[in-house]
Design a protein around this motif. Sequence first.
Motif, PDB file in Angstrom:
ATOM      1  N   GLU A 144       6.909  -5.742  -1.183  1.00  0.00           N
ATOM      2  CA  GLU A 144       7.776  -5.756  -0.484  1.00  0.00           C
ATOM      3  C   GLU A 144       7.144  -4.741   0.475  1.00  0.00           C
ATOM      4  O   GLU A 144       6.653  -3.596   1.658  1.00  0.00           O
ATOM      5  N   VAL A 145       7.265  -3.387  -1.042  1.00  0.00           N
ATOM      6  CA  VAL A 145       6.836  -1.960  -0.048  1.00  0.00           C
ATOM      7  C   VAL A 145       5.045  -1.605  -0.294  1.00  0.00           C
ATOM      8  O   VAL A 145       4.597  -0.501   0.172  1.00  0.00           O
ATOM      9  N   ASP A 146       4.832  -2.279  -1.390  1.00  0.00           N
ATOM     10  CA  ASP A 146       3.075  -1.778  -1.884  1.00  0.00           C
ATOM     11  C   ASP A 146       2.370  -2.570  -0.050  1.00  0.00           C
ATOM     12  O   ASP A 146       1.331  -1.886   0.285  1.00  0.00           O
ATOM     13  N   ALA A 147       3.024  -4.040   0.318  1.00  0.00           N
ATOM     14  CA  ALA A 147       2.344  -3.686   1.746  1.00  0.00           C
ATOM     15  C   ALA A 147       2.636  -2.947   2.995  1.00  0.00           C
ATOM     16  O   ALA A 147       1.531  -2.686   4.027  1.00  0.00           O
ATOM     17  N   ILE A 148       3.803  -2.467   2.991  1.00  0.00           N
ATOM     18  CA  ILE A 148       4.252  -1.414   3.492  1.00  0.00           C
ATOM     19  C   ILE A 148       3.005  -0.169   3.594  1.00  0.00           C
ATOM     20  O   ILE A 148       2.098   0.043   4.313  1.00  0.00           O
ATOM     21  N   VAL A 149       3.272  -0.116   2.515  1.00  0.00           N
ATOM     22  CA  VAL A 149       1.837   1.347   2.081  1.00  0.00           C
ATOM     23  C   VAL A 149       0.824   1.458   1.820  1.00  0.00           C
ATOM     24  O   VAL A 149       0.271   2.072   3.322  1.00  0.00           O
ATOM     25  N   GLU A 150       0.760  -0.129   1.628  1.00  0.00           N
ATOM     26  CA  GLU A 150      -1.195  -0.469   2.403  1.00  0.00           C
ATOM     27  C   GLU A 150      -1.550  -0.101   3.754  1.00  0.00           C
ATOM     28  O   GLU A 150      -2.785  -0.220   3.744  1.00  0.00           O
ATOM     29  N   THR A 151      -0.288  -0.598   3.986  1.00  0.00           N
ATOM     30  CA  THR A 151      -0.608  -0.607   5.856  1.00  0.00           C
ATOM     31  C   THR A 151      -1.062   0.691   6.281  1.00  0.00           C
ATOM     32  O   THR A 151      -1.353   0.943   7.049  1.00  0.00           O
ATOM     33  N   TYR A 152       0.144   1.512   5.876  1.00  0.00           N
ATOM     34  CA  TYR A 152      -0.029   2.690   6.387  1.00  0.00           C
ATOM     35  C   TYR A 152      -1.232   3.352   5.466  1.00  0.00           C
ATOM     36  O   TYR A 152      -2.450   3.825   6.436  1.00  0.00           O
ATOM     37  N   ILE A 153      -1.620   3.494   4.639  1.00  0.00           N
ATOM     38  CA  ILE A 153      -3.377   3.622   3.926  1.00  0.00           C
ATOM     39  C   ILE A 153      -4.462   3.412   4.977  1.00  0.00           C
ATOM     40  O   ILE A 153      -5.141   4.009   5.738  1.00  0.00           O
ATOM     41  N   ASN A 154      -4.270   1.596   5.275  1.00  0.00           N
ATOM     42  CA  ASN A 154      -5.562   1.412   5.891  1.00  0.00           C
ATOM     43  C   ASN A 154      -5.382   2.773   7.420  1.00  0.00           C
ATOM     44  O   ASN A 154      -6.326   2.077   7.829  1.00  0.00           O
ATOM     45  N   ASP A 155      -4.681   2.932   7.559  1.00  0.00           N
ATOM     46  CA  ASP A 155      -3.871   3.073   9.316  1.00  0.00           C
ATOM     47  C   ASP A 155      -4.119   4.061   9.114  1.00  0.00           C
ATOM     48  O   ASP A 155      -5.439   4.875  10.229  1.00  0.00           O
TER      49      ASP A 155
END
Length: 162
Positions: free
Chosen positions: A61-72
Amino acid sequence: MLAAGAVAASETPHPFRLSVADVGVTESTLKVRIRFFWDDLQLAVMENTSDMEFELAENDEVDAIVETYINDMLLLEADEAAVRGRVTARGVEDAARIDEVMWWYRLEYSLPPSAERVRIRNRLLFNMFEDQRNIVNLKTRSGRERTYRFSWDDDDVTVPIG
């Protein structure tokens, strides 16, 4: 001028702000490993998501949130088309002081095999820190190594990857 919610260097425990990304290029993939001070990353994700309860953790779940942040914040284009990363691994590098613990994420970005150049716009953690600096160490398909530095006023470069 600071971004909304940004923190001046004097208000935080680190003497400097830095992320380091190591990028390897294959025929059809960018393999990226990015290291962050854990508290800087947590604050930046909290601000970006407006979730003041967010905490870094080693789970999907945290990986998905961090992935979105990095892609942003780390925008990559190949052949003028945006490419998005997918988290493939994460980990923690311990340190003697808690504010020096590093979190790292591995991401993969699919590339068109014909891509010869990649545009990188690296704004990681800029949403929090006016003195943030980001480094990208790039190893091209041919093995050539280059280092690129990004700052608040200089966050964009187009580089050969062949």
